[in-house]
Write a protein that holds these residues in place. Structure first.
Motif, PDB file in Angstrom:
ATOM      1  N   GLY A 164       9.158  64.945  52.000  1.00 53.92           N
ATOM      2  CA  GLY A 164       9.875  66.090  51.462  1.00 53.92           C
ATOM      3  C   GLY A 164      10.187  67.190  52.462  1.00 53.92           C
ATOM      4  N   ASP A 165       9.293  67.428  53.446  1.00 53.79           N
ATOM      5  CA  ASP A 165       9.522  68.546  54.365  1.00 53.79           C
ATOM      6  C   ASP A 165      10.168  68.117  55.678  1.00 53.79           C
ATOM      7  OD1 ASP A 165       7.363  67.147  55.316  1.00 53.79           O
ATOM      8  OD2 ASP A 165       6.115  68.916  55.730  1.00 53.79           O
ATOM      9  N   GLU A 166      10.670  66.893  55.732  1.00 49.33           N
ATOM     10  CA  GLU A 166      11.217  66.381  56.988  1.00 49.33           C
ATOM     11  C   GLU A 166      12.381  67.207  57.502  1.00 49.33           C
ATOM     12  OE1 GLU A 166      13.064  62.215  58.785  1.00 49.33           O
ATOM     13  OE2 GLU A 166      12.307  62.291  56.737  1.00 49.33           O
ATOM     14  N   LEU A 167      13.152  67.799  56.609  1.00 49.24           N
ATOM     15  CA  LEU A 167      14.320  68.562  57.057  1.00 49.24           C
ATOM     16  C   LEU A 167      13.929  69.879  57.708  1.00 49.24           C
ATOM     17  CD1 LEU A 167      16.948  67.918  54.244  1.00 49.24           C
ATOM     18  CD2 LEU A 167      16.353  66.554  56.250  1.00 49.24           C
ATOM     19  N   SER A 168      12.636  70.224  57.661  1.00 52.61           N
ATOM     20  CA  SER A 168      12.168  71.432  58.346  1.00 52.61           C
ATOM     21  C   SER A 168      11.603  71.124  59.731  1.00 52.61           C
ATOM     22  CB  SER A 168      11.092  72.138  57.508  1.00 52.61           C
ATOM     23  OG  SER A 168       9.905  71.357  57.447  1.00 52.61           O
ATOM     24  N   TRP A 169      11.534  69.842  60.094  1.00 55.90           N
ATOM     25  CA  TRP A 169      10.978  69.471  61.392  1.00 55.90           C
ATOM     26  C   TRP A 169      12.031  69.652  62.491  1.00 55.90           C
ATOM     27  CZ3 TRP A 169       8.891  63.966  59.796  1.00 55.90           C
ATOM     28  CH2 TRP A 169       7.912  64.131  58.803  1.00 55.90           C
ATOM     29  N   PRO A 170      11.679  70.265  63.604  1.00 55.79           N
ATOM     30  CA  PRO A 170      12.651  70.400  64.712  1.00 55.79           C
ATOM     31  C   PRO A 170      13.202  69.059  65.177  1.00 55.79           C
ATOM     32  CG  PRO A 170      10.750  71.827  65.080  1.00 55.79           C
ATOM     33  CD  PRO A 170      10.415  70.979  63.885  1.00 55.79           C
ATOM     34  N   SER A 171      12.383  68.006  65.152  1.00 63.92           N
ATOM     35  CA  SER A 171      12.818  66.697  65.652  1.00 63.92           C
ATOM     36  C   SER A 171      13.913  66.069  64.810  1.00 63.92           C
ATOM     37  CB  SER A 171      11.623  65.744  65.730  1.00 63.92           C
ATOM     38  OG  SER A 171      10.984  65.630  64.467  1.00 63.92           O
ATOM     39  N   THR A 172      14.111  66.564  63.593  1.00 64.60           N
ATOM     40  CA  THR A 172      15.209  66.062  62.764  1.00 64.60           C
ATOM     41  C   THR A 172      16.554  66.510  63.325  1.00 64.60           C
ATOM     42  OG1 THR A 172      13.810  66.079  60.789  1.00 64.60           O
ATOM     43  CG2 THR A 172      16.190  66.089  60.425  1.00 64.60           C
ATOM     44  N   TRP A 173      16.528  67.637  64.032  1.00 70.87           N
ATOM     45  CA  TRP A 173      17.786  68.264  64.439  1.00 70.87           C
ATOM     46  C   TRP A 173      18.042  68.249  65.944  1.00 70.87           C
ATOM     47  CZ3 TRP A 173      20.348  68.829  60.146  1.00 70.87           C
ATOM     48  CH2 TRP A 173      19.625  69.019  58.958  1.00 70.87           C
ATOM     49  N   THR A 174      16.992  68.236  66.748  1.00 68.49           N
ATOM     50  CA  THR A 174      17.163  68.314  68.195  1.00 68.49           C
ATOM     51  C   THR A 174      16.380  67.211  68.900  1.00 68.49           C
ATOM     52  OG1 THR A 174      15.295  69.838  68.497  1.00 68.49           O
ATOM     53  CG2 THR A 174      17.461  70.816  68.089  1.00 68.49           C
ATOM     54  N   ASP A 175      16.788  66.925  70.138  1.00 68.11           N
ATOM     55  CA  ASP A 175      16.035  65.955  70.929  1.00 68.11           C
ATOM     56  C   ASP A 175      14.867  66.658  71.622  1.00 68.11           C
ATOM     57  OD1 ASP A 175      17.055  67.277  73.182  1.00 68.11           O
ATOM     58  OD2 ASP A 175      18.588  65.763  73.564  1.00 68.11           O
ATOM     59  N   ARG A 176      14.161  65.931  72.477  1.00 65.55           N
ATOM     60  CA  ARG A 176      12.966  66.494  73.124  1.00 65.55           C
ATOM     61  C   ARG A 176      13.291  67.648  74.074  1.00 65.55           C
ATOM     62  NH1 ARG A 176      11.210  61.215  72.104  1.00 65.55           N
ATOM     63  NH2 ARG A 176       9.068  61.154  71.287  1.00 65.55           N
ATOM     64  N   LYS A 177      14.530  67.749  74.494  1.00 65.77           N
ATOM     65  CA  LYS A 177      14.945  68.856  75.358  1.00 65.77           C
ATOM     66  C   LYS A 177      15.523  70.029  74.570  1.00 65.77           C
ATOM     67  CE  LYS A 177      15.867  65.899  79.360  1.00 65.77           C
ATOM     68  NZ  LYS A 177      16.881  65.465  80.356  1.00 65.77           N
ATOM     69  N   GLY A 178      15.563  69.892  73.245  1.00 69.20           N
ATOM     70  CA  GLY A 178      16.071  70.969  72.412  1.00 69.20           C
ATOM     71  C   GLY A 178      17.555  70.919  72.151  1.00 69.20           C
ATOM     72  N   ALA A 179      18.231  69.871  72.618  1.00 63.52           N
ATOM     73  CA  ALA A 179      19.671  69.745  72.383  1.00 63.52           C
ATOM     74  C   ALA A 179      19.935  69.152  71.007  1.00 63.52           C
ATOM     75  CB  ALA A 179      20.290  68.859  73.455  1.00 63.52           C
ATOM     76  N   ASP A 180      21.036  69.571  70.403  1.00 65.22           N
ATOM     77  CA  ASP A 180      21.406  69.080  69.076  1.00 65.22           C
ATOM     78  C   ASP A 180      21.596  67.559  69.089  1.00 65.22           C
ATOM     79  OD1 ASP A 180      22.498  69.559  66.280  1.00 65.22           O
ATOM     80  OD2 ASP A 180      24.208  68.568  67.236  1.00 65.22           O
ATOM     81  N   ARG A 181      21.044  66.871  68.097  1.00 61.35           N
ATOM     82  CA  ARG A 181      21.209  65.417  68.037  1.00 61.35           C
ATOM     83  C   ARG A 181      21.813  64.963  66.702  1.00 61.35           C
ATOM     84  NH1 ARG A 181      17.664  61.756  65.878  1.00 61.35           N
ATOM     85  NH2 ARG A 181      15.889  62.534  64.682  1.00 61.35           N
ATOM     86  N   THR A 182      22.395  65.890  65.965  1.00 61.53           N
ATOM     87  CA  THR A 182      23.033  65.513  64.708  1.00 61.53           C
ATOM     88  C   THR A 182      24.416  64.919  64.991  1.00 61.53           C
ATOM     89  OG1 THR A 182      23.915  67.765  64.472  1.00 61.53           O
ATOM     90  CG2 THR A 182      21.808  67.269  63.407  1.00 61.53           C
ATOM     91  N   PRO A 183      24.924  64.073  64.071  1.00 65.13           N
ATOM     92  CA  PRO A 183      24.275  63.646  62.833  1.00 65.13           C
ATOM     93  C   PRO A 183      23.132  62.664  63.107  1.00 65.13           C
ATOM     94  CG  PRO A 183      26.346  62.489  63.121  1.00 65.13           C
ATOM     95  CD  PRO A 183      26.266  63.492  64.220  1.00 65.13           C
TER      96      PRO A 183
END
Length: 305
Positions: free
Chosen positions: A42-61
């Motif tokens: 349920g809380d996966e959408l609050s995890w930084p790793s859902t949205w960015t890679d290990r360097k902090g760059a956007d990885r969506t979609p």
């Protein structure tokens, strides 16, 4: 292939879509798994790793979902230990596209063979709760027979696994939760149940280990009941409160083939029960994410046949 993707962190659940994507290819040491069963966290959408890679760059979609059970369909270069056609279950890396898709590329080491007599849904539900509970108690908590352990959320998805592991290890298990969860916690095997809405927690005899899945005020209240030399283990973040002589540990669960194998063995032998909830299909999994009802048990997403 069909897959669920998240597109925009600011959009939250409304940014989730069911789309058609090309099937993934297997990199070195990867396998491709046809997913038969996945899960919703349920809380996966609050995890930084859902949205960015290990360097902090956007990885969506990106594709959410990390627990899975399915069948290996292809091997990457150098992959050993698994074969095409093999039934497997395991935990996807947090920063890679996940299991809410018909196919997933995953490192072979993150998977374990799934015995033929374990259903894909059962195998999938064993993964994250089982690994989390195992690592909390034994890797980080160093639980031993005869010790006293306090497990918060004892009737929950992870807590119920921890209760069963701790009892079998010979510990005295005190479980917590709301009053309505007492019967379920007792059924999973707690020796004693504490209603968190009252003042019972502060009055228990000292314990050797606390495993916390709730955080907040409950975590702070727990430190006072740990004996000197004991441990506080959490998956909710660092406990800013400290207690003299108590080791404070926060961890993130990791894939582990040998642990998955041991967990599956216990399930096959009837020594372990899962805490499964509703089953939805990939086509209606987004609605399950959007549900305002707190799920009872782990929500399973049936992907394959």
């Amino acid at each position: 292939m069909k897959a669920i993707v998240v597109t925009n962190e600011n959009a939250g659940l409304s940014g989730m879509k069911l789309v058609e994507l090309p099937e993934p290819s297997a990199a070195i040491n990867d396998v491709i798994v046809q997913v038969y069963s996945a899960s919703i966290t349920g809380d996966e959408l609050s995890w930084p790793s859902t949205w960015t890679d290990r360097k902090g760059a956007d990885r969506t979609p990106s594709i959410p979902g990390h627990e899975l059970a399915g069948v290996v369909t292809a091997l990457g270069y150098g992959t050993t230990g698994l074969s095409v056609g093999q039934r497997v279950f395991g935990l996807q890396d947090w920063y890679r596209n996940g299991s809410l898709a018909e196919y997933v590329a995953i490192e072979a080491r993150n998977l374990a063979p799934l015995p033929d007599d374990i259903d894909f849904n059962d195998g999938n539900v064993l993964v994250m709760p089982g690994l989390t509970a195992w690592q909390a108690l034994f890797d980080h908590g160093q639980l031993q027979a005869g010790q006293r352990v306090l497990i918060h959320g004892a009737a929950g998805i992870v807590g119920s696994m921890a209760v069963q592991f701790a009892r079998e290890a010979g510990a005295y298990v005190i479980g917590t939760g709301r009053a309505a969860h007492r019967d379920a916690a007792l059924e999973f095997g707690v020796n004693e149940f504490i209603d968190l809405d009252g003042n019972e927690l502060e009055n228990i005899d000292k314990v050797d280990l606390v495993f916390d899945v709730l955080g907040g005020d409950v975590a702070k209240r727990s430190l006072g009941v740990i004996r000197k030399g004991g441990r506080f283990v959490s998956i909710t973040g660092w406990n800013e409160e400290q207690a003299d002589g108590v080791q404070n540990i926060d961890f993130v669960v990791e894939a582990d083939r040998s642990q998955l194998t041991e967990i599956a063995k216990r399930f096959r032998e009837g020594r372990l029960k899962t805490n499964s909830g509703s089953i939805v299909t990939l086509d209606n999994a987004i609605a399950a994410y959007n549900s305002s009802d707190r799920p009872k048990g782990k929500t399973i997403v049936r992907v394959g046949a």
